[in-house]
Design a protein around this motif. Structure first.
Motif, mmCIF file in Angstrom:
data_model
loop_
_atom_site.group_PDB
_atom_site.id
_atom_site.type_symbol
_atom_site.label_atom_id
_atom_site.label_comp_id
_atom_site.label_asym_id
_atom_site.label_seq_id
_atom_site.Cartn_x
_atom_site.Cartn_y
_atom_site.Cartn_z
ATOM 1 N N THR A 85 0.843 -1.200 0.000
ATOM 2 C CA THR A 85 0.000 0.000 0.000
ATOM 3 C C THR A 85 0.874 1.245 0.000
ATOM 4 O O THR A 85 2.098 1.183 0.082
ATOM 5 N N TRP A 86 0.197 2.412 -0.050
ATOM 6 C CA TRP A 86 0.945 3.668 -0.022
ATOM 7 C C TRP A 86 1.652 3.867 1.314
ATOM 8 O O TRP A 86 2.694 4.537 1.389
ATOM 9 N N ILE A 87 1.089 3.279 2.376
ATOM 10 C CA ILE A 87 1.748 3.357 3.678
ATOM 11 C C ILE A 87 3.092 2.643 3.631
ATOM 12 O O ILE A 87 4.112 3.150 4.122
ATOM 13 N N ASP A 88 3.093 1.452 3.054
ATOM 14 C CA ASP A 88 4.333 0.680 2.925
ATOM 15 C C ASP A 88 5.355 1.445 2.102
ATOM 16 O O ASP A 88 6.534 1.554 2.485
ATOM 17 N N ARG A 89 4.939 1.996 0.986
ATOM 18 C CA ARG A 89 5.876 2.728 0.126
ATOM 19 C C ARG A 89 6.413 3.979 0.822
ATOM 20 O O ARG A 89 7.593 4.329 0.666
ATOM 21 N N SER A 90 5.554 4.658 1.577
ATOM 22 C CA SER A 90 6.008 5.849 2.296
ATOM 23 C C SER A 90 7.039 5.499 3.363
ATOM 24 O O SER A 90 8.065 6.181 3.512
ATOM 25 N N VAL A 91 6.777 4.426 4.113
ATOM 26 C CA VAL A 91 7.712 4.011 5.160
ATOM 27 C C VAL A 91 9.047 3.588 4.558
ATOM 28 O O VAL A 91 10.122 3.945 5.071
ATOM 29 N N VAL A 92 9.004 2.832 3.467
ATOM 30 C CA VAL A 92 10.233 2.408 2.804
ATOM 31 C C VAL A 92 11.008 3.628 2.304
ATOM 32 O O VAL A 92 12.251 3.679 2.390
ATOM 33 N N GLY A 93 10.291 4.625 1.781
ATOM 34 C CA GLY A 93 10.954 5.853 1.333
ATOM 35 C C GLY A 93 11.661 6.571 2.465
ATOM 36 O O GLY A 93 12.787 7.055 2.310
ATOM 37 N N VAL A 94 11.001 6.638 3.639
ATOM 38 C CA VAL A 94 11.629 7.263 4.807
ATOM 39 C C VAL A 94 12.871 6.476 5.238
ATOM 40 O O VAL A 94 13.909 7.057 5.583
ATOM 41 N N ALA B 263 15.701 7.116 2.808
ATOM 42 C CA ALA B 263 16.247 8.454 3.034
ATOM 43 C C ALA B 263 17.131 8.482 4.278
ATOM 44 O O ALA B 263 18.190 9.117 4.300
ATOM 45 N N GLY B 264 16.710 7.789 5.341
ATOM 46 C CA GLY B 264 17.505 7.758 6.564
ATOM 47 C C GLY B 264 18.855 7.113 6.365
ATOM 48 O O GLY B 264 19.859 7.556 6.934
ATOM 49 N N VAL B 265 18.907 6.066 5.543
ATOM 50 C CA VAL B 265 20.174 5.378 5.285
ATOM 51 C C VAL B 265 21.043 6.169 4.315
ATOM 52 O O VAL B 265 22.278 6.155 4.412
ATOM 53 N N SER B 266 20.423 6.882 3.384
ATOM 54 C CA SER B 266 21.165 7.520 2.295
ATOM 55 C C SER B 266 21.713 8.895 2.659
ATOM 56 O O SER B 266 22.774 9.288 2.158
ATOM 57 N N LEU C 188 22.845 16.142 7.276
ATOM 58 C CA LEU C 188 21.619 16.195 8.068
ATOM 59 C C LEU C 188 21.839 16.995 9.344
ATOM 60 O O LEU C 188 20.975 17.778 9.753
ATOM 61 N N GLY C 189 22.992 16.808 9.986
ATOM 62 C CA GLY C 189 23.286 17.562 11.199
ATOM 63 C C GLY C 189 23.344 19.050 10.939
ATOM 64 O O GLY C 189 22.806 19.847 11.726
ATOM 65 N N MET C 190 23.992 19.458 9.846
ATOM 66 C CA MET C 190 24.080 20.889 9.536
ATOM 67 C C MET C 190 22.706 21.475 9.211
ATOM 68 O O MET C 190 22.411 22.622 9.586
ATOM 69 N N VAL C 191 21.856 20.703 8.531
ATOM 70 C CA VAL C 191 20.498 21.179 8.248
ATOM 71 C C VAL C 191 19.714 21.381 9.544
ATOM 72 O O VAL C 191 19.025 22.396 9.726
ATOM 73 N N MET D 20 17.675 3.850 12.266
ATOM 74 C CA MET D 20 16.224 3.819 12.052
ATOM 75 C C MET D 20 15.887 3.219 10.695
ATOM 76 O O MET D 20 15.003 2.362 10.576
ATOM 77 N N GLY D 21 16.605 3.651 9.656
ATOM 78 C CA GLY D 21 16.350 3.113 8.326
ATOM 79 C C GLY D 21 16.685 1.638 8.218
ATOM 80 O O GLY D 21 15.926 0.855 7.626
ATOM 81 N N ILE D 22 17.812 1.221 8.808
ATOM 82 C CA ILE D 22 18.210 -0.182 8.750
ATOM 83 C C ILE D 22 17.244 -1.065 9.531
ATOM 84 O O ILE D 22 16.834 -2.143 9.057
ATOM 85 N N ILE D 23 16.870 -0.639 10.730
ATOM 86 C CA ILE D 23 15.939 -1.430 11.540
ATOM 87 C C ILE D 23 14.575 -1.502 10.870
ATOM 88 O O ILE D 23 13.907 -2.556 10.896
ATOM 89 N N THR D 24 14.124 -0.407 10.262
ATOM 90 C CA THR D 24 12.830 -0.414 9.566
ATOM 91 C C THR D 24 12.808 -1.469 8.469
ATOM 92 O O THR D 24 11.872 -2.272 8.371
ATOM 93 N N ARG D 25 13.829 -1.494 7.653
ATOM 94 C CA ARG D 25 13.874 -2.452 6.555
ATOM 95 C C ARG D 25 14.044 -3.879 7.072
ATOM 96 O O ARG D 25 13.479 -4.826 6.511
ATOM 97 N N THR D 26 14.830 -4.033 8.147
ATOM 98 C CA THR D 26 15.024 -5.373 8.709
ATOM 99 C C THR D 26 13.732 -5.913 9.294
ATOM 100 O O THR D 26 13.342 -7.067 9.039
ATOM 101 N N VAL D 27 13.061 -5.102 10.115
ATOM 102 C CA VAL D 27 11.805 -5.534 10.730
ATOM 103 C C VAL D 27 10.759 -5.819 9.656
ATOM 104 O O VAL D 27 10.014 -6.803 9.745
ATOM 105 N N ARG D 28 10.691 -4.978 8.667
ATOM 106 C CA ARG D 28 9.702 -5.184 7.601
ATOM 107 C C ARG D 28 9.911 -6.532 6.917
ATOM 108 O O ARG D 28 8.956 -7.297 6.725
ATOM 109 N N SER D 29 11.148 -6.831 6.530
ATOM 110 C CA SER D 29 11.403 -8.094 5.828
ATOM 111 C C SER D 29 11.159 -9.298 6.728
ATOM 112 O O SER D 29 10.603 -10.320 6.284
#
Length: 317
Positions: free
Chosen positions: A126-135, A138-141, A147-150, A197-206
């Motif tokens: 769903t769009w929820i899944d795609r949005s979470v994967v996008g986040v 982005a967190g990993v990339s 990010l700190g300077m921003v 956060m990005g790594i754990i998200t993808r790991t938990v999802r899979s």
């Protein structure tokens, strides 16, 4: 179980010894002369030779390593070439600050990643899944320092909502778990938590997606088990894999926060390493790298043993 634990501990001993050799040799292979951090460039030759003799830099590298290793075993990491202070004193404060930052960032990354990964798995496709994967991507990339300077520009300068530098109004020595000090921790912790956060998200999802397709979940659903109880069973089966990834991420956060600590002037091991590199302070470099490397070895050992406790299916041999 006890034999398995002892075997894993014994395996860590030669690894720790190899790490000490690499820490010593890599620092000495770097270009530059560490004596320049002590004496001025125009110092007389006899003064330079005397200082080298006092610090043991006139001996062959194998002899220097043996002397250094004996001192390390006895808890003596030497003295800083730049400040003259014991490395263990400077390092003890820096390690506590880095661990404080890494622990908060790891906890934040673990909680957000677990929740987002579970949600993405439950709403797969769903769009929820795609949005979470996008986040997560982005967190990993996104680079840490960018990010700190921003965050510094937005929350520290434009909004003036959070302090952008330091570890507290009175420094790091009088740290307390109150908002006066915690506000200094928010921006660097959020910055450092992005990658785990990005790594754990993808790991938990899979992992959750794989578990949802297994027969025991279908059986439990067929028996009419409530969703909340079913989630507890899924979380229990996902715990070994997620804990292993999270343990390794904590090690990476301890050793890989040099750029984040530099951006936020956080007085941890990364900030200490940054100063030692520019000052060519070999004792500080060796002591800091060695402590971080040994921490990573110990953390890998703990994660390995924890997996054996959480998952009895792991072969203890």
């Amino acid at each position: 179980m006890i034999i398995y634990f002892l075997r894993r501990v014994l395996y860590a001993v030669p690894i720790a010894l190899a790490v000490s050799v690499l820490c010593f040799m890599l620092v000495h292979l770097a270009p530059g002369d560490p004596i320049n951090a002590i004496v001025p460039p125009d110092a007389p030759e006899d003064v330079v030779l005397q200082v080298k003799h006092e610090y043991g830099l006139d001996k062959p590298l194998p002899v220097q390593f043996g002397i250094w290793l004996v001192h390390v075993v006895h808890g003596d990491l030497g003295r800083s070439l730049a400040t003259g202070q014991p490395v263990s004193d400077e390092l003890s404060v820096a390690v506590v600050n880095t661990f404080r930052l890494a622990a908060v960032a790891a906890l934040l990354g673990f909680l957000l990643g677990s929740v987002l990964g579970g949600i993405a798995a439950m709403y797969r496709g769903t769009w929820i899944d795609r949005s979470v994967v996008g986040v997560a991507v982005a967190g990993v990339s996104l680079p840490h320092y960018w990010l700190g300077m921003v965050l510094v520009v937005v929350f520290g300068v434009m909004l003036n909502a959070l302090p952008a530098m330091g570890a507290g109004p009175g420094g790091s020595s009088d740290w307390a778990w109150d908002w006066v000090h915690l506000q200094y921790l928010v921006l660097p912790a959020v910055t450092l938590a992005a990658i785990p956060m990005g790594i754990i998200t993808r790991t938990v999802r899979s992992i959750v997606i794989e578990l949802l397709s297994q027969d025991f979940v279908t059986t439990l659903r067929g028996k009419g088990m409530r969703s909340r109880t079913l989630l507890r069973h899924i979380a229990k089966n996902a715990a070994p894999g997620v804990s292993a990834v999270m343990g390794l991420q904590l090690g990476y956060l301890m050793g890989g926060s040099i750029l984040v600590e530099t951006v936020f002037a956080w007085p941890g091991t990364g900030f200490l390493l940054d100063n030692a590199i520019f000052q060519r302070d070999i004792p500080v470099l060796q002591g800091t790298i060695l402590v971080l490397a040994l921490f990573f070895v110990a953390l890998n050992l703990i994660v390995d043993l924890l997996q054996a406790v959480l998952d009895p299916r792991i072969k203890r041999s």
